[in-house]
Structure formats: structure tokens, C-alpha cells
Motif scaffolding. Sequence first.
Motif, short mmCIF file in Angstrom:
data_model
loop_
_atom_site.label_atom_id
_atom_site.label_comp_id
_atom_site.label_asym_id
_atom_site.label_seq_id
_atom_site.Cartn_x
_atom_site.Cartn_y
_atom_site.Cartn_z
N HIS A 109 -4.62 32.83 44.84
CA HIS A 109 -5.72 32.05 45.39
C HIS A 109 -7.06 32.53 44.84
O HIS A 109 -7.89 31.75 44.38
CB HIS A 109 -5.70 32.14 46.92
CG HIS A 109 -6.64 31.18 47.59
ND1 HIS A 109 -7.89 31.56 48.04
CD2 HIS A 109 -6.52 29.86 47.86
CE1 HIS A 109 -8.48 30.51 48.57
NE2 HIS A 109 -7.68 29.45 48.47
N CYS A 113 -7.78 29.22 42.75
CA CYS A 113 -7.94 28.04 43.61
C CYS A 113 -9.21 27.28 43.29
O CYS A 113 -10.28 27.85 43.14
CB CYS A 113 -7.87 28.41 45.08
SG CYS A 113 -9.42 28.98 45.72
N HIS A 115 -12.20 24.87 44.35
CA HIS A 115 -12.91 24.43 45.54
C HIS A 115 -14.09 23.57 45.15
O HIS A 115 -14.67 23.74 44.10
CB HIS A 115 -13.35 25.64 46.38
CG HIS A 115 -12.21 26.16 47.19
ND1 HIS A 115 -11.95 25.72 48.46
CD2 HIS A 115 -11.21 27.00 46.88
CE1 HIS A 115 -10.86 26.29 48.91
NE2 HIS A 115 -10.37 27.08 47.96
N HIS A 124 -3.81 23.00 46.34
CA HIS A 124 -3.31 23.66 47.55
C HIS A 124 -1.96 23.11 47.99
O HIS A 124 -1.15 23.84 48.55
CB HIS A 124 -4.36 23.58 48.67
CG HIS A 124 -5.54 24.47 48.44
ND1 HIS A 124 -6.61 24.11 47.65
CD2 HIS A 124 -5.81 25.74 48.85
CE1 HIS A 124 -7.49 25.12 47.60
NE2 HIS A 124 -7.04 26.12 48.33
N HIS A 244 -12.15 21.92 56.81
CA HIS A 244 -11.57 22.99 56.01
C HIS A 244 -12.48 24.21 55.94
O HIS A 244 -12.07 25.33 56.28
CB HIS A 244 -11.23 22.52 54.59
CG HIS A 244 -10.87 23.67 53.69
ND1 HIS A 244 -11.78 24.30 52.87
CD2 HIS A 244 -9.70 24.36 53.56
CE1 HIS A 244 -11.18 25.31 52.26
NE2 HIS A 244 -9.93 25.37 52.66
N HIS A 248 -12.29 28.01 58.09
CA HIS A 248 -12.25 29.31 57.38
C HIS A 248 -13.32 30.26 57.92
O HIS A 248 -13.03 31.41 58.24
CB HIS A 248 -12.48 29.10 55.88
CG HIS A 248 -11.23 28.88 55.08
ND1 HIS A 248 -10.36 29.91 54.76
CD2 HIS A 248 -10.71 27.77 54.51
CE1 HIS A 248 -9.36 29.42 54.03
NE2 HIS A 248 -9.53 28.13 53.87
N PHE A 266 -3.51 31.25 57.32
CA PHE A 266 -4.02 30.46 56.19
C PHE A 266 -3.07 29.32 55.85
O PHE A 266 -3.49 28.16 55.66
CB PHE A 266 -4.20 31.36 54.96
CG PHE A 266 -4.46 30.59 53.67
CD1 PHE A 266 -5.76 30.35 53.24
CD2 PHE A 266 -3.41 30.12 52.88
CE1 PHE A 266 -5.99 29.63 52.06
CE2 PHE A 266 -3.64 29.42 51.70
CZ PHE A 266 -4.93 29.17 51.29
N HIS A 269 -3.10 26.52 58.31
CA HIS A 269 -4.37 25.79 58.21
C HIS A 269 -4.28 24.79 57.05
O HIS A 269 -4.59 23.60 57.20
CB HIS A 269 -5.51 26.80 58.01
CG HIS A 269 -6.84 26.20 57.68
ND1 HIS A 269 -7.37 25.12 58.37
CD2 HIS A 269 -7.77 26.54 56.75
CE1 HIS A 269 -8.57 24.82 57.86
NE2 HIS A 269 -8.83 25.66 56.87
N HIS A 270 -3.82 25.27 55.91
CA HIS A 270 -3.75 24.37 54.76
C HIS A 270 -2.67 23.31 54.89
O HIS A 270 -2.79 22.22 54.35
CB HIS A 270 -3.61 25.15 53.45
CG HIS A 270 -4.96 25.38 52.86
ND1 HIS A 270 -5.59 24.42 52.11
CD2 HIS A 270 -5.84 26.39 53.01
CE1 HIS A 270 -6.80 24.85 51.80
NE2 HIS A 270 -6.99 26.04 52.33
N PHE A 444 -17.77 28.19 51.69
CA PHE A 444 -16.54 28.97 51.78
C PHE A 444 -16.36 29.79 50.50
O PHE A 444 -16.34 29.22 49.41
CB PHE A 444 -15.32 28.07 51.99
CG PHE A 444 -14.02 28.78 51.82
CD1 PHE A 444 -13.73 29.92 52.56
CD2 PHE A 444 -13.09 28.36 50.89
CE1 PHE A 444 -12.54 30.60 52.38
CE2 PHE A 444 -11.88 29.03 50.72
CZ PHE A 444 -11.61 30.15 51.46
#
Length: 506
Positions: A109, A113, A115, A124, A244, A248, A266, A269-270, A444
Motif C-alpha cells: 500500500h 496505492c 489516491h 484497492h 473514505h 481513515h 483497514f 473499511h475498503h 489522507f
Amino acid sequence: MRIASGDHGFATRLASAGLDPRFIKGVGLQTMTRRTLLAASSAITAAPMVNFGLVRRAHAQSEPVRIRRGVGAMQPDDPVLVTYRRAVEAMHALPPSDPRSWQRQAQIHLDHCPHGNWFFLPWHRAYLFYFEEICRQLSGNDTFALPYWNWTSDPQVPAVFWGEDSLLDPDHWNDPDNETLPSGPPWRGIGPNDSAPAFAISAPVIDGIIGETEFEQFASLKASAPRPTSPPFGGTASLEGTPHNIVHGFIGGHMGAFLSPLDPIFWLHHCNIDRLWVEWNALGNANTGDPEWLDLEFARDFVDRNGSPAPIMVRATEETTALGYIYDTTPALVAQPSAARAPTTALAGRTEQRFAATNDRVSLLARPTGISVPIPEPLLPTAAVALDGRTRTTAGRRVFARLTDIAPPARTAGFYVNVFINCPYLSATTPTNDPHYATSVAFFGHQHGSGGPAFNIDITEVLTRLNRLGRPATDRIEVQIMPLPLPGREPSDTEFTVGKVEVVLV
Ligand code: C2O
């Protein structure tokens, strides 16, 4: 239709489609065969738009489709949670040389990842898919499907994720995390009784997001790469920026930064974010048909259940059935996201007018920063607008405020940002039901790539409302940024600067 709050479950929808819910529900069923599902789905849709090509290519007909269930309805000893604990433990027991180890999985991540752009959702989804495979492999339970945490119905981090003895509490493991300052324990900034804030996750907020019809405003904006170094750089839209990011920062600790997958919550949540993407598709919304999205390959990001490199293309993530799962809230096959895909032009390509203003003032907690963008005339018709509840589009036009050239805060957890438009009396206590309120967002983690964070905020509805109230924006749109600490938190190093605001008429 209200879908976010979960009051219209899978069974209800099957029933309303003329199918007996027992067909699916009966046996505490964890898996169904693809054949059963295909039968169910064609009965539901009876529409010729369904395209199973990818499903057939990806899996044999007998491959099971697993059902991801909500953690809120699970007892502590639910087989899903038992398996998840076993997997979390097994991953911690692997040596760091194994890419399936807990720390190495979180490192994926941090290293890869995307974003703030349209690769956020597919990346994700793939990340969860391979993680779930690894959980099955290491737990020995091949029926395992990840649970999701529906914060809309259960705003507290579930009780089974708390306690020194809980394998699902990050304090139990005390994994090293040099992304998070100050380092724990405690590895969360909240306690078991704290609830995620309503302005981020309430049913009306989520229903509004799910009601979005524009792919990029749902899934975040077009970017040239997952971590772009050349334009377009993307921009964070509603699903990512509001529930989202705020969830976090609400949890904080590991979850406040890019090693967030160290916290076992985590993944749940995703899973919920992923579920909302499925819900959005199931309402008939198609993903973009842009080949720059579809043909992007996450080439070196993931490993499979044996720890071998597993490249995957965005187009292979579109249909969850091809990845072997669906959600208990959504018969995913009702709408195939790749079917009926209209040729779409990126939002940027449809911009009719654009107005901008720059700013160099630093935004501090509880102090508004107003950035005034001059406009030549009202951007939306000020005449009486039909009160049919469809304020989202006004004569088909949308207005967005793009916040760019942002010098981000050093720490992103523990606070959020309310955005208001042209509010003459704005203070730190102006509520989110004020007519001038547009939305709440949060930062985030760090932004990777060279674009920096950016937000794309829909102000169509607030402008329409102000027109209706006789307070039209005639010569300027002042975008007001109000950073606030989350309840009970005292965050520091939150200063940031929004360098530019563009008002964009599409
Ligand atoms: Cu890449 Cu919620 O994080």
C-alpha cells in the motif's frame, strides 16, 4: 431508492424481482456456483445488456462465487471472523522475506496505492482480491470471503476489533510503523465507543454519493498514471474524499497514513468502499470506457496466494463475479458495469467555462479561508427551479469547485474540512445543514506523484439552493474552507494552503 443504509438487502431485491429469496438465503450460504448466479441474474434482469464474456474467460462455470457479508451481523465466533483471525496470525508468523507477511502486505500500500484519482477504486479492489486469496491460502479455509464494515449502519469500529487479546486490535501486534507520528501504541486515535461522524457516513450522505451519475465525480478524476508525474493529475471526488478519507482520519494511528493496512480494520473499511462501487454499478451506472483507464496494468503491485507476482489490468477488476465474489447487499450481476457503456469523455474534456483564483493564505483549524472566484453572471439559472428533489442537475449543467496547488498538511489524521459557498456569517460552529454548506472532505496520507492533493467538489446543489433562497451567486463564488478537529481530537501540524480554486461549469 435507499440502498446505503442496508434496509433493502439482497433478499428484498430478489423478492422485488420476482424471485424467492430462499433461493439464495436458505442455507446460511457462503458460496453459490456461478451457474446458479447466472440463472438468478438473467431472471432478474431479463435484459439483453448482460455480458458474461469476461466471467467465462476468467473462471470455469463451477468456480464458486463467494458472498462478502457485513461484520455488523456477525457473532464474535462467526466462521468468517474465526478465519480472518487465523489469517492475520498466520501472516504475522511469516518471515519478512515472504511477500504475504502482514508487514509486506501493508508495504504494498505504501509503495503503490493510488489516491486522488480514478485508479483508486480498481487498485484497492485488486489489492483486496489478492489479500483475500492469501487469507484463504494461509487459513486453509477456501470458502472465506472478506467481511465489510458498513459504517453507515454501524458507525463504531466493531467490538471484536478491540482489546489486547484481540488478534484484530493493532495494539496486540504493535507492528512498527514509521509513517505514523506519533507512533503508537495506542495504534488508534479513537476508542471503542467513538462513532464515525455523520457528515462523513450517514445514509443521506452515502445516498447522495451513490446518486452521482458522473463516473469521475464518483470514482475520482482522470489521471495519467496511478501516481502521475505528468498531467492530468486527477483530483479527489466524493466517495474517496468524504467517507473514505474521513474514516481513515477518524480512526487515526496506522489508519491515518499509508501503512494503514497494518490495522486489521483497514481491509473491512475498503471492502465497504468496494461494495459501494458495486452498488453504484448495480444502479445502472457504467464505468468509464476510456482505454487509458481500462488498459492500465498494475504490473508489479500484487502477489498471489503463493507469493508470486500477480499483474492485473483495470478491466479485469470491473466485474466482481470474475474475481469470484459478490456482496450480500447486491446481486452484482444485475448490472454489468462494462455493459451498456456509453462512450464517455473525461470531465475535463466537457468543460464549458472555467474561472479561477489563487491564494497564499494558510488554512488553520477553526479559521475560515475564503477564496473568491469572480464570475461574469450566475452560472446556473436563477429562475424558480423545479422542486422535484433532482437539484443535482440544473438544465443538465453541473458546477464544480476544483481545489488544486495544495501545500498539504504534515499530518492528515484527526481533522476534516467543511466547505461552504458565499456564507456571510461563517464561523467554526456553522452547522452542516446550513444552506451554504457544500460538503466535508479530509486529506489522507501523503500524496505520491507530482500532482499533490486536489479535490473536486460538486457545488451544483448548493448554488441551486442559494438561488432558490434568493441568495444567488451573481458576480463571485467564494469557496470557504473551514478545517475542524474531529470530535474529541486535538490534532497538530494540520496547516495547509489551497493555492488555487477553479470554478468549472460542465
Ligand atoms: Cu489506499 Cu483507504 O487507502
